[in-house]
Write a protein that holds these residues in place. Structure first.
Motif, PDB file in Angstrom:
ATOM      1  N   PHE A 107       0.824  -1.214   0.000  1.00 44.53           N
ATOM      2  CA  PHE A 107       0.000   0.000   0.000  1.00 44.53           C
ATOM      3  C   PHE A 107       0.859   1.265   0.000  1.00 44.53           C
ATOM      4  O   PHE A 107       0.664   2.171  -0.807  1.00 44.53           O
ATOM      5  CB  PHE A 107      -0.942   0.019   1.203  1.00 44.53           C
ATOM      6  N   GLY A 108       1.820   1.335   0.919  1.00 47.03           N
ATOM      7  CA  GLY A 108       2.660   2.524   1.024  1.00 47.03           C
ATOM      8  C   GLY A 108       3.530   2.715  -0.197  1.00 47.03           C
ATOM      9  O   GLY A 108       3.672   3.838  -0.710  1.00 47.03           O
ATOM     10  N   PHE A 109       4.099   1.619  -0.677  1.00 49.01           N
ATOM     11  CA  PHE A 109       4.957   1.683  -1.859  1.00 49.01           C
ATOM     12  C   PHE A 109       4.164   2.175  -3.067  1.00 49.01           C
ATOM     13  O   PHE A 109       4.608   3.064  -3.805  1.00 49.01           O
ATOM     14  CB  PHE A 109       5.550   0.303  -2.137  1.00 49.01           C
ATOM     15  N   ALA A 110       2.968   1.608  -3.279  1.00 50.38           N
ATOM     16  CA  ALA A 110       2.158   1.986  -4.434  1.00 50.38           C
ATOM     17  C   ALA A 110       1.709   3.439  -4.344  1.00 50.38           C
ATOM     18  O   ALA A 110       1.670   4.154  -5.355  1.00 50.38           O
ATOM     19  CB  ALA A 110       0.950   1.058  -4.556  1.00 50.38           C
ATOM     20  N   GLU A 113       4.542   5.622  -5.532  1.00 49.48           N
ATOM     21  CA  GLU A 113       4.945   5.471  -6.932  1.00 49.48           C
ATOM     22  C   GLU A 113       3.876   5.927  -7.924  1.00 49.48           C
ATOM     23  O   GLU A 113       4.199   6.352  -9.038  1.00 49.48           O
ATOM     24  CB  GLU A 113       5.300   4.010  -7.228  1.00 49.48           C
ATOM     25  N   PHE A 114       2.598   5.829  -7.545  1.00 45.82           N
ATOM     26  CA  PHE A 114       1.524   6.064  -8.501  1.00 45.82           C
ATOM     27  C   PHE A 114       0.532   7.093  -7.963  1.00 45.82           C
ATOM     28  O   PHE A 114       0.327   7.214  -6.755  1.00 45.82           O
ATOM     29  CB  PHE A 114       0.794   4.749  -8.823  1.00 45.82           C
ATOM     30  N   ASP A 115      -0.104   7.794  -8.882  1.00 40.80           N
ATOM     31  CA  ASP A 115      -1.082   8.814  -8.538  1.00 40.80           C
ATOM     32  C   ASP A 115      -2.424   8.152  -8.250  1.00 40.80           C
ATOM     33  O   ASP A 115      -3.145   7.754  -9.173  1.00 40.80           O
ATOM     34  CB  ASP A 115      -1.222   9.809  -9.689  1.00 40.80           C
ATOM     35  N   GLY A 116      -2.751   8.036  -6.982  1.00 42.26           N
ATOM     36  CA  GLY A 116      -3.994   7.384  -6.593  1.00 42.26           C
ATOM     37  C   GLY A 116      -5.240   8.090  -7.060  1.00 42.26           C
ATOM     38  O   GLY A 116      -6.334   7.506  -7.041  1.00 42.26           O
ATOM     39  N   ALA A 119      -7.378   8.080 -13.097  1.00 37.98           N
ATOM     40  CA  ALA A 119      -8.440   7.170 -13.518  1.00 37.98           C
ATOM     41  C   ALA A 119      -7.902   5.739 -13.548  1.00 37.98           C
ATOM     42  O   ALA A 119      -6.701   5.519 -13.770  1.00 37.98           O
ATOM     43  CB  ALA A 119      -8.950   7.565 -14.901  1.00 37.98           C
ATOM     44  N   PRO A 120      -8.778   4.740 -13.328  1.00 36.95           N
ATOM     45  CA  PRO A 120      -8.319   3.346 -13.332  1.00 36.95           C
ATOM     46  C   PRO A 120      -7.556   2.948 -14.590  1.00 36.95           C
ATOM     47  O   PRO A 120      -6.560   2.226 -14.500  1.00 36.95           O
ATOM     48  CB  PRO A 120      -9.623   2.556 -13.188  1.00 36.95           C
ATOM     49  N   ALA A 121      -7.980   3.421 -15.758  1.00 33.95           N
ATOM     50  CA  ALA A 121      -7.275   3.068 -16.993  1.00 33.95           C
ATOM     51  C   ALA A 121      -5.864   3.626 -16.988  1.00 33.95           C
ATOM     52  O   ALA A 121      -4.913   2.959 -17.423  1.00 33.95           O
ATOM     53  CB  ALA A 121      -8.048   3.588 -18.209  1.00 33.95           C
ATOM     54  N   GLU A 122      -5.708   4.839 -16.488  1.00 36.57           N
ATOM     55  CA  GLU A 122      -4.376   5.445 -16.417  1.00 36.57           C
ATOM     56  C   GLU A 122      -3.504   4.716 -15.404  1.00 36.57           C
ATOM     57  O   GLU A 122      -2.310   4.504 -15.642  1.00 36.57           O
ATOM     58  CB  GLU A 122      -4.501   6.918 -16.054  1.00 36.57           C
ATOM     59  N   LEU A 123      -4.094   4.334 -14.290  1.00 32.84           N
ATOM     60  CA  LEU A 123      -3.340   3.590 -13.275  1.00 32.84           C
ATOM     61  C   LEU A 123      -2.879   2.241 -13.814  1.00 32.84           C
ATOM     62  O   LEU A 123      -1.737   1.832 -13.601  1.00 32.84           O
ATOM     63  CB  LEU A 123      -4.191   3.392 -12.026  1.00 32.84           C
ATOM     64  N   LEU A 169       0.003  -4.519  -7.295  1.00 34.88           N
ATOM     65  CA  LEU A 169       0.087  -3.058  -7.314  1.00 34.88           C
ATOM     66  C   LEU A 169      -1.246  -2.426  -7.706  1.00 34.88           C
ATOM     67  O   LEU A 169      -1.636  -1.389  -7.158  1.00 34.88           O
ATOM     68  CB  LEU A 169       1.189  -2.616  -8.277  1.00 34.88           C
ATOM     69  N   LEU A 170      -1.978  -3.042  -8.640  1.00 31.55           N
ATOM     70  CA  LEU A 170      -3.287  -2.512  -9.006  1.00 31.55           C
ATOM     71  C   LEU A 170      -4.254  -2.582  -7.832  1.00 31.55           C
ATOM     72  O   LEU A 170      -4.981  -1.615  -7.555  1.00 31.55           O
ATOM     73  CB  LEU A 170      -3.847  -3.267 -10.212  1.00 31.55           C
ATOM     74  N   ARG A 171      -4.272  -3.698  -7.143  1.00 32.20           N
ATOM     75  CA  ARG A 171      -5.145  -3.795  -5.965  1.00 32.20           C
ATOM     76  C   ARG A 171      -4.741  -2.775  -4.907  1.00 32.20           C
ATOM     77  O   ARG A 171      -5.593  -2.219  -4.204  1.00 32.20           O
ATOM     78  CB  ARG A 171      -5.078  -5.202  -5.385  1.00 32.20           C
ATOM     79  N   ALA A 172      -3.439  -2.521  -4.790  1.00 29.44           N
ATOM     80  CA  ALA A 172      -2.961  -1.565  -3.789  1.00 29.44           C
ATOM     81  C   ALA A 172      -3.429  -0.149  -4.083  1.00 29.44           C
ATOM     82  O   ALA A 172      -3.522   0.682  -3.177  1.00 29.44           O
ATOM     83  CB  ALA A 172      -1.436  -1.607  -3.705  1.00 29.44           C
TER      84      ALA A 172
END
Length: 267
Positions: A107-110, A113-116, A119-123, A169-172
């Motif tokens: 959770f913390g790592f994701a 690294e990624f913009d929560g 949009a889901p497609a962008e993620l 990572l997607l689930r996170a």
């Protein structure tokens, strides 16, 4: 679309056991399937029980004594599968941590690294690209018990490891995701293949961080939380050895182009 797939296994069995195989093409509305599946122990035919699993998964199960088991599966697949919608239960299950996709440890790592807020497609595109850049595809670099965290730390793996890390990572980042075992025309060297699926805007989209085969030609075998749900063989008893295995998958005509970015579903 016409696709021909096959799998042939030679397995040594040391003692009585119960085996489960997931080799058959998943049963999906819209597909026309012609197939044969033969199990022979020391030349004697074994007739398995077929168990229906989620998302069209088909498990073939039987008890057997010691001996040499030969398995032959051949199928021709025509048509395009109808899109599958996700139930509320599916969305809940495919957001949870699982045996090989331990999203709760990431959770913390994701988040870093990624913009929560994306949009889901962008993620999904960002996660897939990140995994592709960060991991090296190295045969024999991982163990069958390794999960997404071990893969992240190792920096290398095979298709199951790539798909586990993408799914975790997607689930996170709160995108429902699952693992799919497939036949993959164009894959080299040819083998069973594993990819990730993410639920985006009401549609399951396939993502393959390995980029080893065009996504639009994939043929679904088994779908689940991770490799514990999608393995081609499970053994519940005496020790077994895979002496040899040969997998093939071809498409009628030229392989489709895949830029790895456009939204694609397994059909």
């Amino acid at each position: 679309m016409k696709r021909d797939v096959s799998a042939h296994l030679d397995i040594g069995i040391t003692a009585p056991t119960t085996l489960e195989f997931q080799l058959a093409v998943a049963g999906q509305p819209g597909l026309e399937l012609t197939e044969s599946l033969v199990f022979e122990l020391d030349g004697r035919t074994i007739w398995p029980q077929e168990i229906s699993g989620p998302h069209g998964t088909r498990i073939h199960k039987f008890a057997t004594g010691a001996g040499n088991l030969r398995v032959h599966y051949n199928a021709t697949v025509f048509g395009v599968a109808n899109p599958e919608t996700a139930s509320d239960y599916d969305i809940a299950v495919y957001l949870r941590p699982s045996r090989f996709a331990e999203c709760d440890k990431l959770f913390g790592f994701a988040a870093a690294e990624f913009d929560g807020n994306a949009a889901p497609a962008e993620l999904a595109a960002a996660v897939t690209g990140w995994v592709r850049r960060r991991l090296s595809y190295v045969a024999g670099s991982s163990d069958p018990i390794d999960g997404a965290v071990e893969t992240l730390l190792c920096g290398a793996g095979v298709c199951r490891d790539f798909s586990h890390l993408v799914v975790a990572l997607l689930r996170a980042v709160k995108v429902p995701a699952r693992v799919v075992a497939v036949y993959a025309p164009g894959l080299y060297p040819m083998d069973f293949h594993a990819v990730a699926e993410a639920y985006i805007d009401g549609v399951w989209r396939v993502f393959d961080a390995t980029g080893l085969a065009p996504r639009s030609s994939l043929v679904r075998i088994a779908t689940g939380r991770d490799a514990s749900d999608t393995a081609f063989m499970d053994n519940h008893g005496g020790e077994v050895f895979v002496n040899s295995m040969w997998v093939n998958a071809i498409i009628d005509g030229f392989l489709p182009f895949d830029n790895g970015v456009d939204p694609v579903s397994i059909v």
